[in-house]
Design a protein around this motif. Structure first.
Motif, PDB file in Angstrom:
ATOM      1  N   TRP A  36       0.859  -1.179   0.000  1.00  0.00           N
ATOM      2  CA  TRP A  36       0.000   0.000   0.000  1.00  0.00           C
ATOM      3  C   TRP A  36       0.901   1.238   0.000  1.00  0.00           C
ATOM      4  N   TYR A  37       0.637   2.137  -0.936  1.00  0.00           N
ATOM      5  CA  TYR A  37       1.316   3.421  -1.021  1.00  0.00           C
ATOM      6  C   TYR A  37       0.261   4.519  -0.829  1.00  0.00           C
ATOM      7  N   ARG A  38       0.740   5.721  -0.590  1.00  0.00           N
ATOM      8  CA  ARG A  38      -0.159   6.872  -0.591  1.00  0.00           C
ATOM      9  C   ARG A  38       0.575   8.077  -1.158  1.00  0.00           C
ATOM     10  N   GLN A  39      -0.217   8.980  -1.708  1.00  0.00           N
ATOM     11  CA  GLN A  39       0.338  10.217  -2.252  1.00  0.00           C
ATOM     12  C   GLN A  39      -0.584  11.366  -1.887  1.00  0.00           C
ATOM     13  N   ALA A  40      -0.043  12.286  -1.089  1.00  0.00           N
ATOM     14  CA  ALA A  40      -0.779  13.489  -0.717  1.00  0.00           C
ATOM     15  C   ALA A  40      -0.487  14.580  -1.744  1.00  0.00           C
ATOM     16  N   PRO A  41      -1.366  15.560  -1.867  1.00  0.00           N
ATOM     17  CA  PRO A  41      -1.144  16.644  -2.832  1.00  0.00           C
ATOM     18  C   PRO A  41       0.203  17.321  -2.616  1.00  0.00           C
ATOM     19  N   GLN A  44       5.540  13.372  -2.649  1.00  0.00           N
ATOM     20  CA  GLN A  44       5.897  12.151  -3.360  1.00  0.00           C
ATOM     21  C   GLN A  44       5.093  10.967  -2.828  1.00  0.00           C
ATOM     22  N   ARG A  45       4.913   9.993  -3.676  1.00  0.00           N
ATOM     23  CA  ARG A  45       4.250   8.759  -3.259  1.00  0.00           C
ATOM     24  C   ARG A  45       5.151   8.046  -2.260  1.00  0.00           C
ATOM     25  N   GLU A  46       4.558   7.548  -1.184  1.00  0.00           N
ATOM     26  CA  GLU A  46       5.343   6.888  -0.148  1.00  0.00           C
ATOM     27  C   GLU A  46       4.756   5.528   0.180  1.00  0.00           C
ATOM     28  N   LEU A  47       5.631   4.608   0.528  1.00  0.00           N
ATOM     29  CA  LEU A  47       5.212   3.273   0.923  1.00  0.00           C
ATOM     30  C   LEU A  47       4.644   3.323   2.335  1.00  0.00           C
ATOM     31  N   VAL A  48       3.446   2.797   2.487  1.00  0.00           N
ATOM     32  CA  VAL A  48       2.768   2.801   3.779  1.00  0.00           C
ATOM     33  C   VAL A  48       2.920   1.459   4.485  1.00  0.00           C
ATOM     34  N   ALA A  49       2.720   0.373   3.731  1.00  0.00           N
ATOM     35  CA  ALA A  49       2.773  -0.953   4.343  1.00  0.00           C
ATOM     36  C   ALA A  49       3.025  -2.002   3.273  1.00  0.00           C
ATOM     37  N   ARG A  50       3.615  -3.098   3.690  1.00  0.00           N
ATOM     38  CA  ARG A  50       3.947  -4.209   2.794  1.00  0.00           C
ATOM     39  C   ARG A  50       3.658  -5.533   3.490  1.00  0.00           C
ATOM     40  N   ILE A  51       3.167  -6.485   2.698  1.00  0.00           N
ATOM     41  CA  ILE A  51       2.987  -7.840   3.222  1.00  0.00           C
ATOM     42  C   ILE A  51       3.545  -8.826   2.203  1.00  0.00           C
ATOM     43  N   THR A  52       4.329  -9.767   2.693  1.00  0.00           N
ATOM     44  CA  THR A  52       4.970 -10.745   1.826  1.00  0.00           C
ATOM     45  C   THR A  52       4.053 -11.954   1.626  1.00  0.00           C
ATOM     46  N   PRO A  53       4.416 -12.833   0.684  1.00  0.00           N
ATOM     47  CA  PRO A  53       3.616 -14.053   0.509  1.00  0.00           C
ATOM     48  C   PRO A  53       3.513 -14.866   1.801  1.00  0.00           C
ATOM     49  N   GLY A  54       4.544 -14.825   2.618  1.00  0.00           N
ATOM     50  CA  GLY A  54       4.530 -15.582   3.865  1.00  0.00           C
ATOM     51  C   GLY A  54       3.791 -14.905   4.989  1.00  0.00           C
ATOM     52  N   GLY A  55       3.352 -13.662   4.760  1.00  0.00           N
ATOM     53  CA  GLY A  55       2.583 -12.949   5.769  1.00  0.00           C
ATOM     54  C   GLY A  55       3.390 -11.989   6.626  1.00  0.00           C
ATOM     55  N   TYR A  93      -4.677   6.581  -1.871  1.00  0.00           N
ATOM     56  CA  TYR A  93      -4.021   5.346  -1.478  1.00  0.00           C
ATOM     57  C   TYR A  93      -4.014   4.379  -2.656  1.00  0.00           C
ATOM     58  N   TYR A  94      -2.830   3.850  -2.944  1.00  0.00           N
ATOM     59  CA  TYR A  94      -2.644   2.949  -4.075  1.00  0.00           C
ATOM     60  C   TYR A  94      -2.180   1.578  -3.585  1.00  0.00           C
ATOM     61  N   CYS A  95      -2.618   0.581  -4.293  1.00  0.00           N
ATOM     62  CA  CYS A  95      -2.189  -0.785  -4.026  1.00  0.00           C
ATOM     63  C   CYS A  95      -1.294  -1.240  -5.167  1.00  0.00           C
ATOM     64  N   LYS A  96      -0.277  -2.007  -4.833  1.00  0.00           N
ATOM     65  CA  LYS A  96       0.628  -2.534  -5.852  1.00  0.00           C
ATOM     66  C   LYS A  96       0.876  -4.010  -5.598  1.00  0.00           C
ATOM     67  N   ALA A  97       0.791  -4.782  -6.662  1.00  0.00           N
ATOM     68  CA  ALA A  97       1.128  -6.202  -6.615  1.00  0.00           C
ATOM     69  C   ALA A  97       2.483  -6.403  -7.268  1.00  0.00           C
ATOM     70  N   GLN A 107      -5.759   1.944  -9.431  1.00  0.00           N
ATOM     71  CA  GLN A 107      -6.054   3.319  -9.824  1.00  0.00           C
ATOM     72  C   GLN A 107      -6.092   4.275  -8.638  1.00  0.00           C
ATOM     73  N   GLY A 108      -6.098   3.722  -7.442  1.00  0.00           N
ATOM     74  CA  GLY A 108      -6.086   4.548  -6.242  1.00  0.00           C
ATOM     75  C   GLY A 108      -7.473   4.800  -5.681  1.00  0.00           C
ATOM     76  N   THR A 109      -7.519   5.059  -4.389  1.00  0.00           N
ATOM     77  CA  THR A 109      -8.764   5.417  -3.721  1.00  0.00           C
ATOM     78  C   THR A 109      -8.482   6.572  -2.762  1.00  0.00           C
ATOM     79  N   GLN A 110      -9.358   7.565  -2.798  1.00  0.00           N
ATOM     80  CA  GLN A 110      -9.133   8.778  -2.011  1.00  0.00           C
ATOM     81  C   GLN A 110      -9.544   8.563  -0.561  1.00  0.00           C
ATOM     82  N   VAL A 111      -8.671   8.966   0.344  1.00  0.00           N
ATOM     83  CA  VAL A 111      -8.983   9.000   1.774  1.00  0.00           C
ATOM     84  C   VAL A 111      -8.828  10.437   2.242  1.00  0.00           C
ATOM     85  N   THR A 112      -9.882  10.976   2.808  1.00  0.00           N
ATOM     86  CA  THR A 112      -9.855  12.344   3.314  1.00  0.00           C
ATOM     87  C   THR A 112     -10.228  12.327   4.793  1.00  0.00           C
TER      88      THR A 112
END
Length: 115
Positions: A36-41, A44-55, A93-97, A107-112
């Protein structure tokens, strides 16, 4: 081609909670690293959290103790539970696989966060 679709964003008051969902296509979802990344106005886009295949998980210091990433491989979905939200959490907030050298973004989802 892997399709990544986020959902769950919206407007929430400070101190409130939201749960974001990210669904990714493909028969090997359980092998993806999911971020999960996020980008505020104006930022820069920043990494928020990561989860591996093993959890195994990692969370940015700015959200540690408030946000939790998790995954449900049976549903090809990763979640971001966000508690104690602050105005500074406002962002898209963006998700990346990730699979090896390949990655796919949603495509991202807005959190306000605002009163």
């Amino acid at each position: 081609q892997v399709q990544v679709v986020e959902s769950g964003g919206g407007l929430v008051q400070p101190g409130g909670s939201l749960r974001l969902s990210c669904a990714a296509s493909g028969s090997i979802f359980n092998l993806y690293v999911m971020d999960w990344y996020r980008q505020a106005p104006g930022k820069q886009r920043e990494l928020v959290a990561r989860i591996t295949p093993g959890g195994s998980t990692n969370h940015a210091d700015s959200v540690k103790g408030r946000f939790t990433i998790s995954r449900d491989n049976a549903k090809n979905t990763v979640y971001l539970q966000m508690n104690s939200l602050k105005p500074e959490d406002t962002a898209v907030y963006y998700c990346k696989a990730v699979a090896g050298r390949l990655d796919w973004w949603g495509q991202g989802t807005q959190v306000t966060v605002s009163s």
